[in-house]
Design a protein around this motif. Structure first.
Motif, PDB file in Angstrom:
ATOM      1  N   GLN A   3     116.170  13.978 -34.161  1.00 56.63           N
ATOM      2  CA  GLN A   3     115.403  13.869 -32.926  1.00 56.63           C
ATOM      3  C   GLN A   3     116.085  12.949 -31.920  1.00 56.63           C
ATOM      4  O   GLN A   3     116.657  11.931 -32.283  1.00 56.63           O
ATOM      5  CB  GLN A   3     114.005  13.317 -33.220  1.00 56.63           C
ATOM      6  N   THR A   4     115.984  13.329 -30.654  1.00 57.64           N
ATOM      7  CA  THR A   4     116.431  12.472 -29.561  1.00 57.64           C
ATOM      8  C   THR A   4     115.252  11.734 -28.939  1.00 57.64           C
ATOM      9  O   THR A   4     115.335  10.550 -28.638  1.00 57.64           O
ATOM     10  CB  THR A   4     117.156  13.297 -28.483  1.00 57.64           C
ATOM     11  N   LYS A   5     114.146  12.446 -28.773  1.00 56.58           N
ATOM     12  CA  LYS A   5     112.974  11.887 -28.110  1.00 56.58           C
ATOM     13  C   LYS A   5     111.813  11.871 -29.106  1.00 56.58           C
ATOM     14  O   LYS A   5     111.420  12.912 -29.624  1.00 56.58           O
ATOM     15  CB  LYS A   5     112.637  12.738 -26.885  1.00 56.58           C
ATOM     16  N   PRO A  79     101.312   6.689 -24.653  1.00 57.69           N
ATOM     17  CA  PRO A  79     102.460   5.992 -25.227  1.00 57.69           C
ATOM     18  C   PRO A  79     103.763   6.370 -24.508  1.00 57.69           C
ATOM     19  O   PRO A  79     103.944   7.521 -24.113  1.00 57.69           O
ATOM     20  CB  PRO A  79     102.488   6.474 -26.687  1.00 57.69           C
ATOM     21  N   SER A  80     104.644   5.403 -24.353  1.00 61.63           N
ATOM     22  CA  SER A  80     105.945   5.674 -23.730  1.00 61.63           C
ATOM     23  C   SER A  80     106.916   6.200 -24.794  1.00 61.63           C
ATOM     24  O   SER A  80     106.742   5.939 -25.979  1.00 61.63           O
ATOM     25  CB  SER A  80     106.497   4.406 -23.075  1.00 61.63           C
ATOM     26  N   PRO A  81     107.936   6.947 -24.381  1.00 58.71           N
ATOM     27  CA  PRO A  81     108.847   7.555 -25.362  1.00 58.71           C
ATOM     28  C   PRO A  81     109.834   6.565 -25.978  1.00 58.71           C
ATOM     29  O   PRO A  81     110.188   5.558 -25.359  1.00 58.71           O
ATOM     30  CB  PRO A  81     109.594   8.602 -24.535  1.00 58.71           C
ATOM     31  N   LEU A  82     110.229   6.878 -27.198  1.00 54.96           N
ATOM     32  CA  LEU A  82     111.340   6.190 -27.863  1.00 54.96           C
ATOM     33  C   LEU A  82     112.485   7.183 -27.947  1.00 54.96           C
ATOM     34  O   LEU A  82     112.291   8.315 -28.388  1.00 54.96           O
ATOM     35  CB  LEU A  82     110.931   5.727 -29.261  1.00 54.96           C
ATOM     36  N   PHE A  83     113.676   6.779 -27.511  1.00 55.09           N
ATOM     37  CA  PHE A  83     114.839   7.661 -27.503  1.00 55.09           C
ATOM     38  C   PHE A  83     115.885   7.206 -28.517  1.00 55.09           C
ATOM     39  O   PHE A  83     116.069   6.003 -28.729  1.00 55.09           O
ATOM     40  CB  PHE A  83     115.498   7.683 -26.114  1.00 55.09           C
ATOM     41  N   PRO A  95     128.916   3.780 -36.264  1.00 55.67           N
ATOM     42  CA  PRO A  95     128.025   4.313 -37.289  1.00 55.67           C
ATOM     43  C   PRO A  95     126.587   3.860 -37.103  1.00 55.67           C
ATOM     44  O   PRO A  95     125.683   4.343 -37.792  1.00 55.67           O
ATOM     45  CB  PRO A  95     128.613   3.744 -38.591  1.00 55.67           C
ATOM     46  N   ALA A  96     126.359   2.923 -36.174  1.00 56.03           N
ATOM     47  CA  ALA A  96     125.010   2.412 -35.934  1.00 56.03           C
ATOM     48  C   ALA A  96     124.152   3.465 -35.246  1.00 56.03           C
ATOM     49  O   ALA A  96     124.639   4.324 -34.511  1.00 56.03           O
ATOM     50  CB  ALA A  96     125.073   1.156 -35.068  1.00 56.03           C
ATOM     51  N   LYS A  97     122.861   3.391 -35.504  1.00 54.46           N
ATOM     52  CA  LYS A  97     121.884   4.211 -34.792  1.00 54.46           C
ATOM     53  C   LYS A  97     121.231   3.334 -33.721  1.00 54.46           C
ATOM     54  O   LYS A  97     120.731   2.259 -34.022  1.00 54.46           O
ATOM     55  CB  LYS A  97     120.824   4.740 -35.754  1.00 54.46           C
ATOM     56  N   ILE A  98     121.263   3.812 -32.477  1.00 55.26           N
ATOM     57  CA  ILE A  98     120.733   3.035 -31.363  1.00 55.26           C
ATOM     58  C   ILE A  98     119.475   3.727 -30.830  1.00 55.26           C
ATOM     59  O   ILE A  98     119.511   4.905 -30.452  1.00 55.26           O
ATOM     60  CB  ILE A  98     121.768   2.914 -30.225  1.00 55.26           C
ATOM     61  N   TYR A  99     118.371   3.000 -30.823  1.00 56.98           N
ATOM     62  CA  TYR A  99     117.110   3.494 -30.268  1.00 56.98           C
ATOM     63  C   TYR A  99     116.704   2.610 -29.088  1.00 56.98           C
ATOM     64  O   TYR A  99     116.926   1.403 -29.106  1.00 56.98           O
ATOM     65  CB  TYR A  99     115.997   3.447 -31.317  1.00 56.98           C
ATOM     66  N   TYR A 100     116.101   3.249 -28.084  1.00 54.44           N
ATOM     67  CA  TYR A 100     115.576   2.439 -26.983  1.00 54.44           C
ATOM     68  C   TYR A 100     114.181   2.919 -26.581  1.00 54.44           C
ATOM     69  O   TYR A 100     113.903   4.103 -26.503  1.00 54.44           O
ATOM     70  CB  TYR A 100     116.520   2.403 -25.777  1.00 54.44           C
ATOM     71  N   LYS A 101     113.301   1.947 -26.389  1.00 55.64           N
ATOM     72  CA  LYS A 101     111.943   2.200 -25.910  1.00 55.64           C
ATOM     73  C   LYS A 101     111.999   2.209 -24.396  1.00 55.64           C
ATOM     74  O   LYS A 101     112.464   1.242 -23.774  1.00 55.64           O
ATOM     75  CB  LYS A 101     111.027   1.090 -26.414  1.00 55.64           C
ATOM     76  N   TYR A 102     111.539   3.293 -23.766  1.00 56.77           N
ATOM     77  CA  TYR A 102     111.709   3.428 -22.321  1.00 56.77           C
ATOM     78  C   TYR A 102     110.398   3.186 -21.582  1.00 56.77           C
ATOM     79  O   TYR A 102     109.526   4.050 -21.509  1.00 56.77           O
ATOM     80  CB  TYR A 102     112.270   4.799 -21.974  1.00 56.77           C
TER      81      TYR A 102
END
Length: 432
Positions: A3-5, A79-83, A95-102
């Motif tokens: 998933q992206t979003k 709720p706001s999206p997490l990407f 190799p890290a997974k980067i998530y951002y709360k927008y």
């Protein structure tokens, strides 16, 4: 396919705010009355705050219910999206997974509406007719103007002079929602006139703007003061961010190794970070929580941990916090929302006790990361949020060196659509 979003349904939106004060190993140092240096009484705060917010400021309850009238407005963007930052990860070859709360999906374009709606609501319920406030980059002033519009309150905004002229369309947005905006220091208050006489070319500061807004509130019986960061009740209202993040990461069976937020006063950092601090205090997990500040205003990394005023004119209670001194006027960097001399007492205590970390960056390297993010993820970030991006990129590059598949979470607390003048200066090589 990963998933992206990651989206939550409206019925999964948090119904309570989390109060970290209930879980701290030792009590937070109380605000002091500057006349006596004794803990200030709730009654002494009533000229500038409604009773409900004073109770929240001093509450030891672990959770505080969010009124339905506030939830009704929250549903416009929460709720706001997490990407998942797949494109950025590819470019970094990490190799890290980067998530951002927008949080830029809110009507005002930042996380600030999480508390502006709450503060305007409680003031309306107690009969307040008018609110005054300060704003740095204009995100808070925009959010409070919007909230006052919803609850039929007048709004007077003292906007730090350097940002007033750097970001003219923030003023336009506040005016659109009914706010009355003036550059600070202004001729509208006694303290503003004093500063203009002594320092006619001053860029202004959040400390000065706070002094003007407090003076204005005290001078009018129908008026209260509203603050966009720092205080306990403001940080409390932002905890919906972290609560949503937890649910969203559970959907993809992840938990962060590091949680990152930019930090001026500390509200958006607390908003995303305190839910994970709670897990750490309970011994469930051990995520690092990192505050990122500008090296031009490095209160956590170079300030002193002591009692200080929240404003320049010494009108506020004394707060125990990391501070550069309440007379300090930072350089006119483009991350105007981070130009504050001190920090939230909550954030300060967590840093002092080693439960949070702090780093600082120069303006140029922050914009380097912002441009890289915009060209990969497509979102133009605010200069304030770009500090968190810089740190997230560095964490991802460090993981690349070690081969760790760590999970990085950061708060993209606002968009940069009104900050294009700053980007123009970056591309023309004019940034200090």
């Amino acid at each position: 396919m990963e998933q992206t979003k990651i989206i939550l349904d409206e019925n999964e939106m948090p119904k309570k705010w989390y109060n970290v004060l209930s879980d701290l190993p030792s009590p937070i140092d109380p605000p002091l009355d500057p006349r006596t240096w004794q803990p200030i009484s709730p009654d002494a705060l009533e000229p500038i705050f409604p009773k409900a917010l004073i109770r929240q400021e001093m509450s030891s309850d672990r959770y505080i219910d969010i009124p339905e009238e506030i939830l009704d407005v929250y549903r416009l963007w929460r709720p706001s999206p997490l990407f998942r930052a797949h494109q950025l990860e590819k470019v970094l070859k990490t190799p890290a997974k980067i998530y951002y709360k927008y949080e830029g999906v809110s009507p005002a374009g930042s996380h600030k509406t999480n508390t502006s709606i709450a503060q305007a609501y409680y003031n309306m319920k107690e009969g307040t007719e008018r609110l005054t406030t300060e704003t740095g980059a204009g995100q808070w002033g925009s959010a409070l103007s919007l909230a006052c519009n919803y609850f039929d309150l007048e709004c007077k905004v003292y906007m730090v002079r350097s940002s007033f002229y750097q970001k003219p369309y923030r003023k336009s947005l506040m005016t659109l929602w009914g706010g009355n905006v003036v550059p600070s220091p202004s001729p509208d208050t006694e303290f503003g006139r004093k500063i203009l006489q002594e320092q006619p070319d001053t860029p202004g500061s959040l400390g000065i703007a706070i002094s003007e807004a407090v003076e204005d509130a005290i001078a009018h019986d129908n008026t209260k003061y509203s603050l966009g960061s720092v205080l306990n009740h403001v940080v409390l209202h932002q905890t919906v961010i972290g609560a949503e993040c937890k649910k969203q990461l559970e959907q993809v069976e992840e938990y962060p190794d590091v949680v990152i937020g930019c930090c001026g006063g500390g509200s958006n950092l607390g908003g995303i970070g305190l839910e994970f601090i709670k897990d750490r205090l309970e011994g469930k997990n051990n995520a690092r929580v990192v505050a990122v500040e500008p090296s031009a205003c490095p209160s956590l990394t170079k300030g002193e941990y002591r009692y200080d005023f929240g404003d320049t004119a010494e009108m506020t209670p004394l707060l125990k916090m990391y501070t550069l001194g309440h007379k300090h006027v930072p350089p006119a960097i483009h991350a105007g929302g981070l130009r504050y001399h001190g920090d939230s007492p909550i954030i300060s205590k967590l840093c002092a006790e080693g439960l949070m970390e702090a780093v600082s960056y120069d303006q140029k390297e922050v914009f380097d990361a912002a441009v890289q993010f915009a060209r990969t993820e497509g979102i133009v970030p605010a200069p304030e949020s770009s500090h968190a991006i810089r740190c997230a990129v560095d964490e991802a590059l460090a993981a690349k060196q070690t081969g760790e598949e760590k999970v990085i979470l950061f708060n993209l607390s606002g968009h940069g659509h009104f900050d294009m003048t700053s980007y123009d200066k970056y591309f023309s090589g004019e940034l200090d």
